[in-house]
Design a protein around this motif. Structure first.
Motif, PDB file in Angstrom:
ATOM      1  N   LYS A   1      -7.995   1.972  -6.605  1.00  0.00           N
ATOM      2  CA  LYS A   1      -7.561   1.521  -5.534  1.00  0.00           C
ATOM      3  C   LYS A   1      -8.561   1.315  -4.215  1.00  0.00           C
TER       4      LYS A   1
ATOM      5  N   ILE B   1       1.096   4.641  -2.709  1.00  0.00           N
ATOM      6  CA  ILE B   1      -0.187   4.838  -3.550  1.00  0.00           C
ATOM      7  C   ILE B   1      -0.597   6.402  -3.350  1.00  0.00           C
TER       8      ILE B   1
ATOM      9  N   LYS C   1      -6.018   3.793 -12.144  1.00  0.00           N
ATOM     10  CA  LYS C   1      -6.287   2.434 -11.397  1.00  0.00           C
ATOM     11  C   LYS C   1      -7.160   2.864 -10.299  1.00  0.00           C
TER      12      LYS C   1
ATOM     13  N   THR D   1      -5.945   6.460  -9.090  1.00  0.00           N
ATOM     14  CA  THR D   1      -4.599   6.938  -9.268  1.00  0.00           C
ATOM     15  C   THR D   1      -4.187   7.569 -10.607  1.00  0.00           C
TER      16      THR D   1
ATOM     17  N   TYR E   1       0.712  -1.371  -0.233  1.00  0.00           N
ATOM     18  CA  TYR E   1       0.083   0.009  -0.041  1.00  0.00           C
ATOM     19  C   TYR E   1       0.875   1.316   0.147  1.00  0.00           C
TER      20      TYR E   1
END
Length: 220
Positions: A175, A153, A173, A169, A150
């Motif tokens: 998350k 991120i 993506k 992100t 993690y």
């Protein structure tokens, strides 16, 4: 007084009003029944006592209306929300560039909340404001975590739940990062704030009313 009350009406008066003349006993029974209906909370002795006076004040009792209980509208259960996919973001919408305007709105919201974020602003004041602020649109970075995958991120918070953040992100993506055992950093106009997720497990609506205590050290 009593004699006048129960005296028979003169014939000329009853003829004009089209009333049937009554005797003293019938008149007495009518008056007693009328007063009993008009003053239902009073006993017969009290009514008779009132008749001996010069004036009778009739009382009016309105019937109390029963308040109808409003039925509370029931919302969806957690299972129903999952089945309906209310909180899911469609894949075609999972793009970082789409949410940059949301981030700009969030920065302006925080500036207004903190009265401009002036250089002489007290850091603890900014920190206390951020802890209660809405974080949808904020850019955060996972700086520490018990799970190394993690760490690092970075992205815009799209959704905040009680136990997780959903972050988009720059690589487009989505998350899902748990709050537990993670530390997040948040920067705006030179001010850097740290969020200890383990102490932050609240819904956004609940944080606005919570009093956070400042502590020297906090474990993950």
């Amino acid at each position: 007084m009593e004699g006048e009350l129960y005296r028979r009406l003169p014939p000329e008066g009853t003829g004009d009003l089209r009333l049937q003349p009554q005797g003293p006993e019938e008149a007495r029974a009518f008056v007693n029944a009328f007063l009993k209906r008009s003053m239902p909370k009073m006993k017969d002795e009290a009514i008779q006592d009132i008749l001996t006076r010069k004036a009778v004040v009739l009382e009016h009792y309105s019937k109390k209306r029963k308040k109808e209980k409003r039925k509370k509208t029931k919302g969806f259960t957690a299972k129903q929300r999952r089945d309906m996919r209310l909180f899911e973001i469609e894949p075609q919408q999972q793009r970082y560039a789409i949410f940059l305007p949301l981030h700009e709105l969030w920065k302006q919201y925080i500036r207004d909340l903190c009265h401009g974020l002036k250089p002489d602003a007290q850091p603890h004041m900014v920190q206390s404001k951020l802890l209660k602020a809405d974080l949808h649109g904020a850019i955060v970075t996972v700086t520490k975590s018990k799970c190394p995958s993690y760490v690092g991120i970075t992205g815009i918070i799209l959704q905040e739940f009680k136990h997780v953040f959903k972050i988009i992100t720059k690589e487009d993506k989505l998350k899902v990062v748990p709050k537990l055992n993670n530390v997040f950093s948040l920067e705006i106009d030179g001010f850097i704030s740290y969020i200890y997720g383990s102490k932050f497990q609240l819904r956004a609506s609940e944080r606005s009313a919570k009093k956070f205590k400042l502590k020297g050290t906090i474990d993950l």
